[in-house]
Design a protein around this motif. Structure first.
Motif, short mmCIF file in Angstrom:
data_model
loop_
_atom_site.label_atom_id
_atom_site.label_comp_id
_atom_site.label_asym_id
_atom_site.label_seq_id
_atom_site.Cartn_x
_atom_site.Cartn_y
_atom_site.Cartn_z
N ILE A 32 0.83 -1.08 -0.01
CA ILE A 32 0.07 -0.13 0.01
C ILE A 32 1.01 1.26 0.06
N PRO A 33 0.64 2.18 -0.90
CA PRO A 33 1.76 3.07 -0.97
C PRO A 33 1.60 4.34 0.22
N MET A 52 -0.22 4.09 3.79
CA MET A 52 -1.07 3.39 4.67
C MET A 52 -1.19 4.55 5.96
N GLU A 101 6.57 9.65 -1.52
CA GLU A 101 6.49 9.03 -3.03
C GLU A 101 8.07 9.21 -3.53
N VAL A 129 -5.86 -6.07 3.53
CA VAL A 129 -5.84 -6.05 2.23
C VAL A 129 -6.29 -7.24 1.41
N ARG A 164 -7.42 -2.34 -7.11
CA ARG A 164 -6.22 -1.98 -6.35
C ARG A 164 -6.33 -0.62 -5.84
N GLU A 165 -6.92 0.31 -6.85
CA GLU A 165 -6.99 1.74 -6.52
C GLU A 165 -7.93 2.05 -5.45
N ASP A 222 -6.09 0.98 -2.16
CA ASP A 222 -5.28 1.98 -1.71
C ASP A 222 -5.81 3.31 -0.92
N LYS A 223 -7.26 3.53 -1.57
CA LYS A 223 -8.04 4.64 -0.87
C LYS A 223 -8.40 4.27 0.65
N GLY A 256 -5.19 6.24 1.52
CA GLY A 256 -5.43 7.62 0.66
C GLY A 256 -6.27 8.46 1.03
#
Ligand SMILES: [Zn+2]
Length: 384
Positions: A50-51, A53, A169, A354, A364-365, A368-369, A373
């Motif tokens: 997860i980019p 979390m 990022e 997850v 997937r998107e 992430d939210k 996100g």
């Protein structure tokens, strides 16, 4: 004779301090447990990293632990957050807990946190003042950040959050922390303390915890009333300082009164939903839908009373209910880690959640939210 008396008193004092210190440590281990001790052993699916979390609620500051060191108990500390790739963790401040705590009805007349503060040998002013206890926890957070040498980053403005997001990022493994207060009784009835806590970095305040206070009624209080006249002032004062209104633990009447008073995008930092798990602790459909209309945020918990189950599947089912009802951009994680409860797992077990979200068909998107996100974007929109 006098000397003997002094020696006996001194020994009793030292014994008492050791005793309470031992009890205070024991309470942490006894209450902050998990249903699944080695969660990753149970992970069968491959899950994406997860980019960003994020989690809206944990009470780790309450306990006598060094959060920069990995503990063999409890749910959250910096090493475990880094293992889990957590990007942003809210630390909530618990400052007064009634004896015999339950979700139905609690009197405001008892307070176990005074004894806990004494047992942990915190500064004496925290033994008697709930505000001082809350101030102490804020300062502890800042001390951890300072001692972490950049591994923990404190966020209290939109710009700092935006900078932190950019840093992540680029591959940074630093973890951001933010502060919330669980129960406005920590203000000790004084509106001026909103500024005090705003200056210490508090960015949400839950109006109530387990008992009715001078500002508002609790879902678990004796009267369960609404906002009091000074409670209405409090809500306005919080908005002046950009502090989000957290309605976790608020009575139905308090939630209705807040909706009538302001169109603010309120949050529920940790909850479950009555549509899946029907109890006095959880959010009704009517309130859920109004939070959706305001583009607020609902944090779903990782413990049985919130989600009616002891595993990630139960949490995922509550998340899906919220996403289907008000949109996938308004639901988040509100673990209640270290909130004197048994969670499904500690922070390192989040890949199990997850996996369950994947099984429920989330893209997937969207995952992430849900997993962070939405928290990032809510505070990028609403912080000052
Ligand atoms: Zn709580």
């Amino acid at each position: 004779m006098k000397e003997i008396l002094y020696i006996v008193l001194l020994l009793l004092l030292i014994g008492g301090i050791y005793f309470f210190g031992f009890v205070a440590k024991g309470l942490d281990k006894k209450y902050n447990t998990v249903s699944i001790p080695h969660p990753l052993d149970q992970l069968q699916e491959k899950v994406p990293p997860i980019p960003f979390m994020a989690d809206l609620h944990c009470d780790a500051l309450l306990w006598d632990r060094d959060l920069l060191e990995e503990a063999d108990h409890g749910h959250v500390d910096l090493p475990r957050m880094q293992k889990a790739n957590m990007a942003l963790q809210f630390f909530s401040i618990v400052s007064k807990t009634p004896k015999g705590i339950n979700i139905e009805s609690n009197s405001a007349n008892s307070d176990m946190n005074g004894l806990l503060s004494f047992g942990q040998l915190l500064p004496p002013k925290t033994w008697f003042s709930i505000k001082e206890r809350a101030v102490h926890q804020c300062k502890m957070m800042h001390q951890y950040v300072e001692a972490s040498k950049g591994r923990l980053v404190f966020i209290d403005t939109r710009q700092e959050l935006a900078d932190f997001v950019a840093q992540r990022e680029k591959g940074s493994k630093a973890v951001a922390c933010m502060l919330g207060i669980e129960g406005a009784h920590a203000l000790e009835g004084d509106l001026a303390n909103v500024k005090l806590f705003a200056d210490l970095g508090v960015r949400y305040i839950g109006l109530t915890h387990f008992f009715d206070n001078e500002w508002a009624g609790s879902a678990h209080g004796e009267k369960k009333g609404g906002l009091t006249p000074i409670g209405k002032e409090l809500v306005k004062e919080m908005q002046k300082y950009g502090i989000a209104i957290d309605l976790a633990h608020a009575s139905k009447q308090t939630i209705d009164d807040v909706f009538a008073l302001t169109d603010a995008p309120v949050i529920i930092s940790h909850t479950g939903v009555q549509g899946v798990c029907n109890n006095n602790r959880n959010l009704s459909d009517r309130h859920l839908e109004e939070i959706g209309r305001r583009h607020g945020l609902v944090g779903i918990g990782l413990w049985e009373t919130a989600v009616c189950g002891k595993d990630a599947k139960a949490t995922a089912t509550n998340i899906k209910y919220v996403a289907d009802r008000i949109g996938v951009d308004k639901v988040a994680l509100g673990s209640d880690f270290d909130g004197a409860i048994e969670t499904h797992f500690d922070v390192t077990g989040l890949p199990l959640l997850v996996a369950e979200l994947q099984k429920l068909g989330f893209s997937r998107e969207d995952i992430d939210k849900i997993m962070g996100g939405n928290v990032r974007d809510y505070f990028l929109r609403n912080l000052k």
